[in-house]
Design an enzyme around this catalytic site. Structure first.
Site, PDB file in Angstrom:
ATOM      1  CB  CYS A   1     -12.350   2.749 -10.977  1.00 44.88           C
ATOM      2  SG  CYS A   1     -10.819   2.642 -11.883  1.00 44.88           S
TER       3      CYS A   1
ATOM      4  CG  HIS B   1      -0.921  -3.481  -0.046  1.00 46.03           C
ATOM      5  ND1 HIS B   1      -1.415  -4.427  -0.927  1.00 46.03           N
ATOM      6  CD2 HIS B   1      -1.809  -2.462  -0.055  1.00 46.03           C
ATOM      7  CE1 HIS B   1      -2.549  -3.992  -1.433  1.00 46.03           C
ATOM      8  NE2 HIS B   1      -2.816  -2.813  -0.923  1.00 46.03           N
TER       9      HIS B   1
END
Lengths: 359, 300
Positions: free
Chosen positions: A50, A97
């Site tokens: 989401c 990352h």
């Protein structure tokens, strides 16, 4: 062999943009295959949650695949897809990352653990579809190892970061097992319901709801699987409850020390946890003076949540050290031809590790 | 005449004109340990292991180094193994249960505390209990060391009175249970204070719930009283009664804990007061052990 991460997240785009690029679970494999076919990369994993949509790809010549990457997104999402909202990391930043993502350092709530399960699912899907090979297998498995190390060696996921979870955490430290706790809700509003549902997520099943409107109390009780009582009868229930959640519209305290003193003296060994989320407060402050009674109002719960958020910020430094060490270890294994200017490409944005912590 | 070759590396340590105090103490201490009887060496070694556990806890607390809390358990286990061996050797020397001197008593008490911690901690999964138990064990063992090793047993040994041995041993195990209840009480009071004053330290997340700690305190007090009762019953079978002072102290401690348990059972004591009384009762019990020794030495 280079590893690239291309994506959009809550840091770069609002939800109305992100939702356009979300990839449903059932179509993720097909999307990934299409991506690999169009761009010529050797391996690909798609992570769609989401708060982010990210594509991790690996191939012998990712730089040459850049035009193909652009045309893939244009063909998929339209010619005017907001390229400036997408970021791209090449190795080793892409590896760092990924490590930050699985450790929850890039999440809205720093240190949250749900993302690890989501990335594991995405990797398992890609692996099962034959979309990964030596490079991404190595990097993702190392990422999961890093997430575990960060969790055991730091306190990044310690403490509650919201009022509701703070209440649940405190209840856990008072009672231990919440499954045997009885909860009385005074007030049938949204706040009461939200707090009750938080407790139910930790095992509470026995709920009593009382409200000025018996009909509303009955409705909420039915929704929560509990029972309702008239507002006048709440005192009769207090002797047998463990947690009292007060959130009425009363302008004066409903529960006072005088109400609870005779009850507490008969149940000295049994603690009572009072959660007062009403403004003005429903429970008088001197109730906290009673032995074995713990009273928390909205301010104290928010203070605990703020303290936890601050503590997690401090832990980021330590997590950063662990991640840096692991990235260095992977770099030794992975031979990377870093393109010039291979640091994070996101116009006008700081590098990810220096990004301000979301509130 | 030149110094022998062996002296050269020791020269800095043997500068008698300007002795380095730290080095002198280290040399004398090491020499003292090496020439001590084996049981005493093991007491020193186990004390050092528990001291290391305390040091490790301190480091973790200061967040200088993130050591897992289970590290304490393994250190206490190692210390317990060394303690047990030392006590066995001591028992071989005196020809009976090694509870003949104040030093023996403190040593045995710390052994009982370590043993019960490993049972209770594992059974009830009371996290952090090791971090709080290790300092108590360490202090008791330091007390044993400071009390000094009694002279070696010489001459013919008397046949041990089994009832006396049973009385002494069970009483010390009971004291161990009371000691662990004291440790759990300190943990309870700390956690309860944090919850009551809404001030959460980093320990908050690792300490067990107050309900669990209160339950552990209650169980330990009941078990301790039961074991101490067995110890007093065993005293009935002793051929030569212990001196009246020791008997009076044993009965006093029993009455104190019996009163606590009764008040607890009739719900007259809240968990906070029970915890404070548990701490006070254990401190009193240990002080009476020391007091009896002082009075006995004065009488002699």
């Amino acid at each position: 062999m280079n590893v690239v991460c291309i994506g959009v997240s809550h840091h770069t785009a609002p939800v109305e943009i992100r939702e356009k690029f979300a990839v449903a679970d059932f179509s993720a494999a097909e999307f990934a295959r299409e991506f690999r076919q169009s761009t010529g990369v050797a391996e690909v994993v798609v992570v769609s949650t989401c708060n982010r949509v990210e594509i991790y790809a690996s191939g012998p010549d990712i730089r040459a695949a850049t035009p193909a990457l652009d045309s893939f997104f244009q063909s998929r999402f339209g010619a005017d897809y907001p390229a400036d909202l997408f970021y791209r990391h090449d190795a080793p930043e892409s590896i760092g990352h990924l490590f930050e993502v699985v450790c929850g350092l890039d999440s809205m709530v720093v240190g949250e653990t749900e993302i690890l399960g989501q990335v594991k699912d995405a990797y398992a899907m890609a692996c099962g579809a034959g979309l990964t090979s030596r490079t991404l297998n190595k990097i993702f498995q190392r990422a999961f190892h890093v997430a575990k190390a960060v969790r055991t060696k730091t306190r990044i996921n310690r403490g509650a970061t919201s009022v509701g979870s703070a209440a649940v955490e405190l209840a856990g430290k008072i009672f231990g097992d919440l499954a045997t706790c009885k909860v009385l809700l005074m007030g049938a509003g949204e706040n009461s319901e939200r707090t009750a549902r938080n407790l139910m997520s930790r095992g509470v099943t026995d709920l009593i709801v009382t409200n000025r409107s018996l009909e509303r109390a009955a409705r909420l009780a039915a929704a929560l699987g509990g029972r309702s009582v008239a507002i006048d009868a709440w005192q009769a229930e207090v002797h047998d409850i463990d947690i009292l959640i007060a959130s009425t519209a009363s302008s004066e305290p409903v529960v006072t020390k005088a109400h609870l003193q005779p009850v507490i003296s008969k149940r000295l060994e049994r603690p009572l946890f009072c959660i007062d989320i009403a403004v003005p407060r429903d429970i008088a402050d001197d109730v906290n003076e009673l032995e074995n009674v713990y009273l928390y109002d909205i301010d104290s719960l928010e203070a605990i949540a703020r303290q936890s958020i601050e503590a997690r910020r401090t832990e980021r430094l330590l997590c950063g050290h662990i991640i840096s060490e692991q990235v260095a270890a992977v770099r030794q294994w992975l031979v990377v031809a870093a393109p010039s200017g291979s640091a994070s490409e996101r116009v006008g944005s700081p590098t990810l590790r220096q990004k301000p912590v979301p509130e | 005449m030149q110094d022998p070759q062996i002296i050269y590396p020791l020269r800095p340590y043997l500068r008698l004109s300007h002795p380095d105090p730290v080095r002198v103490i280290a040399i004398v201490g090491t020499a003292g340990i090496l020439v001590s009887p084996m049981d005493w060496m093991l007491l020193i070694l186990s004390t050092a292991i528990f001291g290391l556990a305390v040091f490790a806890t301190g480091l973790s607390s200061l967040r200088l180094r993130r050591l897992p809390w289970r590290f304490n358990f393994w250190l206490i286990l190692a210390g317990f193994a060394v303690q047990s061996t030392g006590l066995w050797l001591r028992g071989q020397e005196v020809g009976r249960c090694p509870l003949t001197t104040f030093s023996d008593v403190l040593w045995f008490l710390s052994w009982a505390l370590a043993c019960l911690y490993m049972l209770v901690g594992a059974t009830y999964r009371v996290s952090l209990m090791g971090a709080f138990t290790a300092p108590v064990i360490f202090l008791l063992q330091c007390g044993a060391l400071l009390a000094g090793r009694p002279p070696a047993v010489s001459g013919p040994r008397q046949a041990p009175d089994l009832w006396l041995e049973l009385h002494a041993a069970t009483s010390m195990v009971a004291y161990g249970a009371f000691g662990l209840a004291c440790v759990a009480s300190v943990m309870f009071l700390l956690q309860q204070w944090q919850l009551k004053h809404r001030t959460l330290s980093f320990l908050f997340f690792d300490l067990p719930s107050v309900s669990k700690l209160a339950d552990v305190i209650r169980r330990l007090l009941v078990w301790g009283l039961a074991i101490l009762s067995l110890g007093l019953l065993a005293a009935i079978g002793i051929h030569e009664w212990p001196d009246r002072l020791k008997l009076a102290v044993a009965v006093t401690v029993w009455c104190l804990y019996a009163l606590l348990v009764v008040l607890m059972r009739v719900h007259a004591l809240g968990p906070v007061r029970l915890a404070w009384l548990s701490v006070a009762a254990f401190v009193f019990s240990v002080l009476t052990l020391w007091g009896v020794t002082v009075v006995e030495r004065g009488a002699l």
